[in-house]
Design a protein around this motif. Structure first.
Motif, PDB file in Angstrom:
ATOM      1  N   GLN A   1       0.824  -1.211   0.000  1.00  0.00           N
ATOM      2  CA  GLN A   1       0.000   0.000   0.000  1.00  0.00           C
ATOM      3  C   GLN A   1       0.864   1.269   0.000  1.00  0.00           C
ATOM      4  O   GLN A   1       0.384   2.352  -0.321  1.00  0.00           O
ATOM      5  CB  GLN A   1      -0.942   0.010   1.209  1.00  0.00           C
ATOM      6  N   ASP A   2       2.122   1.106   0.399  1.00  0.00           N
ATOM      7  CA  ASP A   2       3.069   2.225   0.328  1.00  0.00           C
ATOM      8  C   ASP A   2       3.788   2.255  -1.021  1.00  0.00           C
ATOM      9  O   ASP A   2       4.710   3.059  -1.210  1.00  0.00           O
ATOM     10  CB  ASP A   2       4.138   2.078   1.426  1.00  0.00           C
ATOM     11  N   GLY A   3       3.435   1.316  -1.900  1.00  0.00           N
ATOM     12  CA  GLY A   3       4.119   1.249  -3.190  1.00  0.00           C
ATOM     13  C   GLY A   3       5.449   0.516  -3.104  1.00  0.00           C
ATOM     14  O   GLY A   3       6.283   0.598  -4.006  1.00  0.00           O
ATOM     15  N   ILE A   4       5.669  -0.214  -1.962  1.00  0.00           N
ATOM     16  CA  ILE A   4       6.917  -0.976  -1.810  1.00  0.00           C
ATOM     17  C   ILE A   4       6.532  -2.449  -1.947  1.00  0.00           C
ATOM     18  O   ILE A   4       5.886  -3.008  -1.063  1.00  0.00           O
ATOM     19  CB  ILE A   4       7.555  -0.701  -0.432  1.00  0.00           C
ATOM     20  N   ALA A   5       6.881  -3.056  -3.053  1.00  0.00           N
ATOM     21  CA  ALA A   5       6.405  -4.421  -3.314  1.00  0.00           C
ATOM     22  C   ALA A   5       7.489  -5.233  -4.010  1.00  0.00           C
ATOM     23  O   ALA A   5       8.560  -4.714  -4.332  1.00  0.00           O
ATOM     24  CB  ALA A   5       5.145  -4.362  -4.181  1.00  0.00           C
ATOM     25  N   GLY A   6       7.182  -6.527  -4.186  1.00  0.00           N
ATOM     26  CA  GLY A   6       8.107  -7.392  -4.913  1.00  0.00           C
ATOM     27  C   GLY A   6       9.183  -7.971  -4.018  1.00  0.00           C
ATOM     28  O   GLY A   6       9.171  -7.785  -2.802  1.00  0.00           O
ATOM     29  N   PRO A   7      10.154  -8.674  -4.622  1.00  0.00           N
ATOM     30  CA  PRO A   7      11.192  -9.365  -3.848  1.00  0.00           C
ATOM     31  C   PRO A   7      12.005  -8.420  -2.969  1.00  0.00           C
ATOM     32  O   PRO A   7      12.422  -8.774  -1.870  1.00  0.00           O
ATOM     33  CB  PRO A   7      12.099  -9.980  -4.929  1.00  0.00           C
TER      34      PRO A   7
ATOM     35  N   LYS B   1      10.164  -7.830   0.239  1.00  0.00           N
ATOM     36  CA  LYS B   1      10.250  -9.022   1.107  1.00  0.00           C
ATOM     37  C   LYS B   1      11.642  -9.136   1.732  1.00  0.00           C
ATOM     38  O   LYS B   1      11.781  -9.469   2.903  1.00  0.00           O
ATOM     39  CB  LYS B   1       9.931 -10.281   0.297  1.00  0.00           C
ATOM     40  N   ALA B   2      12.663  -8.855   0.929  1.00  0.00           N
ATOM     41  CA  ALA B   2      14.033  -8.946   1.448  1.00  0.00           C
ATOM     42  C   ALA B   2      14.248  -7.920   2.568  1.00  0.00           C
ATOM     43  O   ALA B   2      14.888  -8.228   3.583  1.00  0.00           O
ATOM     44  CB  ALA B   2      15.034  -8.708   0.321  1.00  0.00           C
ATOM     45  N   ARG B   3      13.700  -6.727   2.401  1.00  0.00           N
ATOM     46  CA  ARG B   3      13.849  -5.709   3.467  1.00  0.00           C
ATOM     47  C   ARG B   3      13.166  -6.162   4.747  1.00  0.00           C
ATOM     48  O   ARG B   3      13.676  -5.962   5.849  1.00  0.00           O
ATOM     49  CB  ARG B   3      13.259  -4.372   3.001  1.00  0.00           C
ATOM     50  N   LEU B   4      11.998  -6.776   4.605  1.00  0.00           N
ATOM     51  CA  LEU B   4      11.266  -7.237   5.794  1.00  0.00           C
ATOM     52  C   LEU B   4      12.005  -8.393   6.471  1.00  0.00           C
ATOM     53  O   LEU B   4      12.129  -8.427   7.705  1.00  0.00           O
ATOM     54  CB  LEU B   4       9.839  -7.651   5.394  1.00  0.00           C
ATOM     55  N   VAL B   5      12.522  -9.322   5.675  1.00  0.00           N
ATOM     56  CA  VAL B   5      13.282 -10.439   6.252  1.00  0.00           C
ATOM     57  C   VAL B   5      14.493  -9.897   7.016  1.00  0.00           C
ATOM     58  O   VAL B   5      14.776 -10.309   8.141  1.00  0.00           O
ATOM     59  CB  VAL B   5      13.748 -11.431   5.150  1.00  0.00           C
TER      60      VAL B   5
END
Ligand SMILES: [Fe+2]
Ligand SMILES: [Fe+2]
Length: 289
Positions: A227-233, A236-240
């Motif tokens: 929803q912030d326009g931050i998507a894709g691998p 996910k890598a940033r969240l991990v």
């Protein structure tokens, strides 16, 4: 404060006598606009905490229902602790509903997260009540692990708005204070069971809950990031990295998670009274006189 290592000594049971449970009926951030990225301007950290908060109202309702289902015949001390537990959880739900409304006002759509939690909790309610309680003790172990981590290492909230930090600190201290109540209710409810039967059910459910908790909160947080326009691998890598790298909340609570499976586990084998005392003295010092 020393740099956190993620590994801490677990105190023996005799050092961890639970404190009396105090209901601190506080309110946070009413009438205040929440910055969209309220946690240090960091969309990843904000998404993680918003995802946690979105689960609390329905989750805490389950916890309350689960302990209430087994309060019959509880010894007087436990019965009193269950009453205090319920009051604390009801207040947490009220404040996190307000927090979630503020996150929605800041532009996030939490409806898909709430629908996911509703479905998962619905699965639990469809099972026998002892399963509600076994799920509750597993999730209360999660909340106690996070609470310990947040209070011991305040750097998790560096750069956050004051009211938003305070709601998490307040919730954390009360989670530590009542961390043994659902577990003692479980010991009471299963007092006629053998040790192996009790250990097996709580272990199986902890493994199931851990898998679902990590998978679903990860999905919730990535939904919010999208929803912030931050998507894709990359998202996910940033969240991990946030969860297992730096600051690495999941990595840091891993040793405490492992203790759940030890014979003789009890939440108060880790003595959290100093963290509760530090919070209360800091609050007493800043309270208007
Ligand atoms: Fe709570
Ligand atoms: Fe709790």
């Amino acid at each position: 404060m020393n740099a956190p290592t993620g590994f801490e000594v677990i105190a023996p049971a005799s050092n961890g006598k639970p404190p009396a449970i105090t209901v601190r009926d506080r309110r946070f951030g009413r009438g205040q606009l929440l910055e969209r990225w309220w946690l240090n301007g960091d969309p990843v950290a904000t998404a993680w905490f918003n995802a946690l908060s979105a689960t609390f109202p329905r989750g805490e309702t389950l916890f309350v229902d689960a302990v209430r289902a087994f309060r019959e015949g509880a010894p007087p001390q436990l019965a009193g602790e269950i009453r205090a537990f319920v009051k604390q959880e009801v207040n947490h739900t009220r404040e996190h509903l307000a927090f979630n409304r503020a996150a929605a006002a800041a532009g996030y759509d939490l409806a898909p997260l709430d629908a996911r939690v509703e479905r998962l909790i619905g699965d639990v309610y469809a099972r026998p009540k002892i399963v509600w309680l076994a799920v509750t003790i597993a999730l209360e172990h999660f909340t106690a692990m996070f609470a310990h981590e947040f209070l011991r290492h305040p750097q998790h909230f560096v750069g956050a708005e004051v009211e938003q930090t305070e709601i998490w600190r307040w919730h954390a201290v009360e989670e530590l204070e009542h961390k043994g109540v659902a577990y003692d209710t479980w010991l009471h409810a299963t007092r006629g069971w053998g040790r192996w039967k009790r250990w097996r059910l709580k272990t199986v459910l902890m493994l199931v809950i851990t898998r679902r908790f990590i998978r679903n909160r990860f999905r919730d947080a990535t939904d919010l990031l999208a929803q912030d326009g931050i998507a894709g691998p990359r998202a996910k890598a940033r969240l991990v990295w946030y969860l297992v790298g730096s600051p690495g909340i999941l990595r840091r609570v891993f040793p405490a998670w492992c203790t759940y499976f030890l014979p003789g586990f009890h939440p108060w084998r880790r003595d959290d009274r100093p963290l509760i005392g530090t919070y209360d003295s800091a609050n007493a010092a800043t309270a208007p006189g």
